[in-house]
Design a protein around this motif. Structure first.
Motif, PDB file in Angstrom:
ATOM      1  N   THR A   1       0.830  -1.208   0.000  1.00 30.53           N
ATOM      2  CA  THR A   1       0.000   0.000   0.000  1.00 30.53           C
ATOM      3  C   THR A   1       0.862   1.255   0.000  1.00 30.53           C
ATOM      4  O   THR A   1       0.589   2.203  -0.745  1.00 30.53           O
TER       5      THR A   1
ATOM      6  N   TRP B   1      -6.199   3.911   1.039  1.00 38.25           N
ATOM      7  CA  TRP B   1      -7.455   3.281   0.673  1.00 38.25           C
ATOM      8  C   TRP B   1      -8.572   3.893   1.505  1.00 38.25           C
ATOM      9  O   TRP B   1      -8.389   4.269   2.638  1.00 38.25           O
TER      10      TRP B   1
ATOM     11  N   PHE C   1      -8.704  -3.324  -4.576  1.00 35.94           N
ATOM     12  CA  PHE C   1      -8.865  -3.204  -3.127  1.00 35.94           C
ATOM     13  C   PHE C   1     -10.321  -3.423  -2.770  1.00 35.94           C
ATOM     14  O   PHE C   1     -11.221  -2.854  -3.377  1.00 35.94           O
TER      15      PHE C   1
ATOM     16  N   GLU D   1      -9.758  -5.982   5.179  1.00 36.34           N
ATOM     17  CA  GLU D   1      -9.341  -5.443   3.876  1.00 36.34           C
ATOM     18  C   GLU D   1      -8.576  -6.501   3.089  1.00 36.34           C
ATOM     19  O   GLU D   1      -7.811  -7.291   3.654  1.00 36.34           O
TER      20      GLU D   1
END
Length: 136
Positions: A39, A77, A111, A129
């Motif tokens: 990420t 995100w 995602f 997630e």
């Protein structure tokens, strides 16, 4: 006959290259360090290229265990599912042309925020997630 077999084999290899599909699924609960590393790399490159200007961000409150302070962190995100395309360029170790591109790999990064889960004695809410990296 040998030439025909070579032609069939090369055709078979080309078809197999197009069929092959690689999918890697990273769950934040299972491997949080790898999830955050990927990420962070995606966030740095996206910010450098200005690709996240219109994205909705999520602000989270985090407790620092060492200092005891509470800080605000903007997450790359958000609470919505999204996907982006990443092109990874691999360089070879060629002595004649150092740094020359040996190939490239197109990755689709998807995602999914997942559902909320209540964790720990402090009843903090976390999401399940998932990052899915896929390529052909």
């Amino acid at each position: 006959i040998l030439t025909a077999l070579r032609a069939v084999w090369s055709l078979f290899v080309r078809v197999c290259e197009r069929i092959m599909y690689l999918r890697v699924e990273l769950r934040r609960f299972v491997s949080p360090t790898l999830f955050e590393a990927i990420t962070d790399a995606l966030a740095k490159e996206s910010e450098r290229q200005g690709l996240t200007c219109s994205w909705d961000q999520e602000a989270t409150q985090e407790h620092d265990r060492l200092t005891g302070d509470i800080g605000i962190k903007l997450r790359f995100w958000s609470s919505q599912a999204r996907s982006l395309r990443v092109c990874v360029i691999m360089t070879g170790d060629d002595e004649q042309q150092p740094g020359a591109a040996a190939g490239k790999l197109d990755l689709w990064v998807t995602f999914s925020p997942g559902e909320d889960v209540i964790c720990g004695r402090d009843s903090r809410v976390e999401r399940r997630e998932v990052l899915v990296l896929s390529t052909r």
